[in-house]
Write an enzyme that holds these catalytic residues in place. Structure first.
Site, PDB file in Angstrom:
ATOM      1  N   ARG A  36       0.821  -1.220   0.000  1.00 43.77           N
ATOM      2  CA  ARG A  36       0.000   0.000   0.000  1.00 43.77           C
ATOM      3  C   ARG A  36       0.857   1.274   0.000  1.00 43.77           C
ATOM      4  O   ARG A  36       0.441   2.292  -0.555  1.00 43.77           O
ATOM      5  CB  ARG A  36      -0.941   0.002   1.201  1.00 43.77           C
ATOM      6  N   GLY A 351      -7.600  -7.842  -0.106  1.00 43.04           N
ATOM      7  CA  GLY A 351      -7.778  -8.675   1.083  1.00 43.04           C
ATOM      8  C   GLY A 351      -7.014  -9.980   1.016  1.00 43.04           C
ATOM      9  O   GLY A 351      -5.844 -10.010   0.634  1.00 43.04           O
TER      10      GLY A 351
HETATM   11  N1  LIG Z   1     -12.997 -24.582   3.183  1.00 42.01           N
HETATM   12  C1  LIG Z   1     -12.763 -23.691   4.128  1.00 42.01           C
HETATM   13  N2  LIG Z   1     -13.106 -23.924   5.405  1.00 42.01           N
HETATM   14  C2  LIG Z   1     -12.851 -23.001   6.362  1.00 42.01           C
HETATM   15  N3  LIG Z   1     -12.292 -21.809   6.128  1.00 42.01           N
HETATM   16  C3  LIG Z   1     -11.949 -21.522   4.864  1.00 42.01           C
HETATM   17  C4  LIG Z   1     -12.173 -22.444   3.811  1.00 42.01           C
HETATM   18  N4  LIG Z   1     -11.730 -21.878   2.680  1.00 42.01           N
HETATM   19  C5  LIG Z   1     -11.234 -20.670   3.001  1.00 42.01           C
HETATM   20  N5  LIG Z   1     -11.355 -20.439   4.322  1.00 42.01           N
HETATM   21  C6  LIG Z   1     -10.908 -19.269   5.064  1.00 42.01           C
HETATM   22  O1  LIG Z   1     -11.548 -18.108   4.627  1.00 42.01           O
HETATM   23  C7  LIG Z   1     -10.759 -17.006   5.038  1.00 42.01           C
HETATM   24  C8  LIG Z   1     -10.922 -15.862   4.083  1.00 42.01           C
HETATM   25  O2  LIG Z   1     -12.272 -15.511   4.052  1.00 42.01           O
HETATM   26  P1  LIG Z   1     -12.745 -14.029   3.807  1.00 42.01           P
HETATM   27  O3  LIG Z   1     -14.195 -14.112   3.554  1.00 42.01           O
HETATM   28  O4  LIG Z   1     -12.234 -13.154   4.879  1.00 42.01           O
HETATM   29  O5  LIG Z   1     -11.945 -13.769   2.430  1.00 42.01           O
HETATM   30  P2  LIG Z   1     -11.731 -12.458   1.648  1.00 42.01           P
HETATM   31  O6  LIG Z   1     -13.045 -11.972   1.170  1.00 42.01           O
HETATM   32  O7  LIG Z   1     -10.670 -12.692   0.641  1.00 42.01           O
HETATM   33  O8  LIG Z   1     -11.157 -11.456   2.703  1.00 42.01           O
HETATM   34  P3  LIG Z   1     -11.190  -9.880   2.608  1.00 42.01           P
HETATM   35  O9  LIG Z   1     -12.549  -9.475   3.119  1.00 42.01           O
HETATM   36  O10 LIG Z   1     -10.051  -9.501   3.495  1.00 42.01           O
HETATM   37  O11 LIG Z   1     -11.004  -9.527   1.162  1.00 42.01           O
HETATM   38  C9  LIG Z   1      -9.331 -17.476   5.085  1.00 42.01           C
HETATM   39  O12 LIG Z   1      -8.807 -17.205   6.356  1.00 42.01           O
HETATM   40  C10 LIG Z   1      -9.441 -18.980   4.811  1.00 42.01           C
HETATM   41  O13 LIG Z   1      -8.644 -19.758   5.672  1.00 42.01           O
HETATM   42  O1  LIG Z   2      -7.544  -2.330   5.430  1.00 43.10           O
HETATM   43  C1  LIG Z   2      -8.589  -1.866   4.949  1.00 43.10           C
HETATM   44  O2  LIG Z   2      -9.453  -2.569   4.372  1.00 43.10           O
HETATM   45  C2  LIG Z   2      -8.761  -0.385   4.957  1.00 43.10           C
HETATM   46  O3  LIG Z   2      -7.595   0.261   5.327  1.00 43.10           O
HETATM   47  C3  LIG Z   2      -9.923   0.011   5.834  1.00 43.10           C
HETATM   48  O4  LIG Z   2      -9.692  -0.324   7.163  1.00 43.10           O
HETATM   49  P1  LIG Z   2     -10.928  -0.496   8.147  1.00 43.10           P
HETATM   50  O5  LIG Z   2     -11.641  -1.768   7.747  1.00 43.10           O
HETATM   51  O6  LIG Z   2     -10.351  -0.554   9.540  1.00 43.10           O
HETATM   52  O7  LIG Z   2     -11.843   0.694   7.960  1.00 43.10           O
END
Ligand SMILES: Nc1ncnc2c1ncn2[C@@H]1O[C@H](COP(=O)(O)OP(=O)(O)OP(=O)(O)O)[C@@H](O)[C@H]1O
Ligand SMILES: O=C(O)[C@H](O)COP(=O)(O)O
Length: 394
Positions: A36, A351
């Site tokens: 970032r 993420g």
């Molecule tokens: N089959 C599974 N069973 C349990 N947990 C799982 C499985 N597949 C993935 N995960 C978990 O899901 C988590 C990620 O989910 P999340 O919904 O937070 O993803 P993301 O949308 O990429 O995250 P972000 O919101 O940060 O973008 C990871 O920590 C992973 O270990």
């Molecule tokens: O890491 C993030 O997704 C942004 O910096 C926003 O942070 P926040 O979820 O604490 O508002």
């Protein structure tokens, strides 16, 4: 983009309040991923080159309106200074007389980093008084914090009502890439949705079903869909109250002619841990006492083929528990398929998926990795981002 950008304003000799997202992962005072910070460099360098007095503001962590010593931006200032190859002054406050007097002594091209804006309770409340206090520091407002654009806070939204307000170069790029993908996609257009919960991805799936040719499902959320199809899923993640919704998505995909891909096999484990026993099974054969923690090899191959034939792929959410090597294979296979696919524009929706791509050293091979987790998700849901809405129209 219909919003003014940095290129639409004259910043020479002006005090520019530039909101960036320096909310970087840190362990024991050490930055563990500086993506970032690097992503904000083009805007900062442009402002320096134009002779602006550059006042940088960011949040870091969630200090909840209080000063938390470990959440000061000091380590970020040190690293930024190294990356820019020039001195970056760091203030101990984010507004007020002490900050004003530092700014009075700034020359054109100087850079000042304010303290964590979330040390003040007014930031997350979008307090108009705090927004005014930020605005008093500057002549122009630049928002380059795409990662925080889904937050209507004093430094991301409120301040824009008091100054000429434009987007930075990173913000512009993120909105262009994601905006074009959603409004005018090259086809075949594929979305890969993974992660833990259906609940978090409802809006994204709903919105993307209107736009994509292929929808690929993986990760923990896939098993609610598998259950919805009438299969037993053992101890795999299940959101029982989302079974009907999962079925309605499958139906909607059929109506719209969207190819809907779900795992056909899985890696199951007898425990959620690195030393669990694990094995490959067909999706209809998940044993009662086991849980599916990754997509299996047949699924990986099917997903790879779909990716290869796509012109545009948007990926949000890992395919399995990629933090544990044993269950990282599915996520890695998808990342590799994207890296290898020629003529496929790959957009990684921030993420965890961005973290996974970094972990596999494939970041360089992706067309665009968004710096926004929550922000890119909300954008893909079709929501307006308050930090963008508040900027001046062209
Ligand atoms: N089959 C599974 N069973 C349990 N947990 C799982 C499985 N597949 C993935 N995960 C978990 O899901 C988590 C990620 O989910 P999340 O919904 O937070 O993803 P993301 O949308 O990429 O995250 P972000 O919101 O940060 O973008 C990871 O920590 C992973 O270990
Ligand atoms: O890491 C993030 O997704 C942004 O910096 C926003 O942070 P926040 O979820 O604490 O508002």
């Amino acid at each position: 983009m219909n919003k003014k950008t940095l290129k639409d304003v004259d910043v020479k000799g002006k005090r520019v309040f530039c909101r960036v997202d320096f909310n970087v992962p840190m362990q024991d005072g050490k930055i563990t991923d500086e993506t970032r910070i690097r992503a904000a460099l083009p805007t900062i360098q442009y402002l320096i080159d134009q002779g602006a007095k550059v006042i940088l503001a960011s949040h870091f962590g969630r200090p909840k309106g209080k000063v938390v010593e470990e959440m000061r931006l000091t380590p970020v200032g040190v690293r930024l200074s190294e990356l820019l190859g020039k001195n970056v002054q760091k203030a101990d406050e984010a507004y007020g007389d002490s900050v004003k007097s530092i700014i009075e002594s700034m020359n054109e091209g100087d850079v000042l980093l304010l303290e964590n804006v979330r040390f003040y309770p007014g930031e997350e409340k979008n307090d108009p008084e705090l927004a005014k206090s930020f605005a008093e520091l500057a002549d122009v407002y630049v928002n380059d914090a795409f990662g925080a654009a889904h937050r209507a806070h004093a430094s991301t939204e409120g301040i824009a009502h008091h100054l000429p307000a434009v987007s930075g170069l990173l913000m512009e790029k993120e909105l262009d890439v994601l905006g074009k993908a959603l409004s005018n996609p090259e086809r075949p257009f594929t979305a890969i949705i993974g992660g833990a919960k259906v609940k978090d991805k409802i809006g994204v799936i709903e919105n993307l079903l209107e736009k994509v040719d292929n929808l690929i499902i993986g990760g923990g959320l896939a098993y609610t869909f598998i259950k919805a199809q009438g299969h037993e899923i053992g101890k795999s993640l299940l959101e029982a109250d989302k079974i009907d919704l999962a079925n309605s998505f499958i139906e909607k995909a059929k109506e719209k002619g969207v190819n809907f891909y779900m795992p056909v096999d899985a890696i199951v484990a007898d425990d959620f841990s690195a030393d669990a026993n694990s094995k490959e099974v067909a999706i209809e054969e998940i044993p009662a006492d086991w849980e599916a923690l990754d997509i299996g090899p047949k699924t990986r191959e099917i997903y790879r083929e779909v990716i290869q034939k796509s012109k545009l792929v948007i990926w949000n959410g890992p395919m399995g528990v990629f933090e544990i090597d044993k269950f990282a294979g599915g996520t890695k296979a998808v990342a590799e398929a994207l890296a290898e696919a020629e003529g496929t524009y790959s957009v990684i929706g921030g993420g965890d998926s961005a973290a996974a791509v970094e972990k596999f050293n494939l970041a360089e091979k992706m067309s665009h990795i968004s710096t926004g987790g929550g922000a890119s998700l909300e954008f893909m849901e079709g929501k307006e981002l308050p930090g963008v809405v508040a900027l001046n129209d062209k």
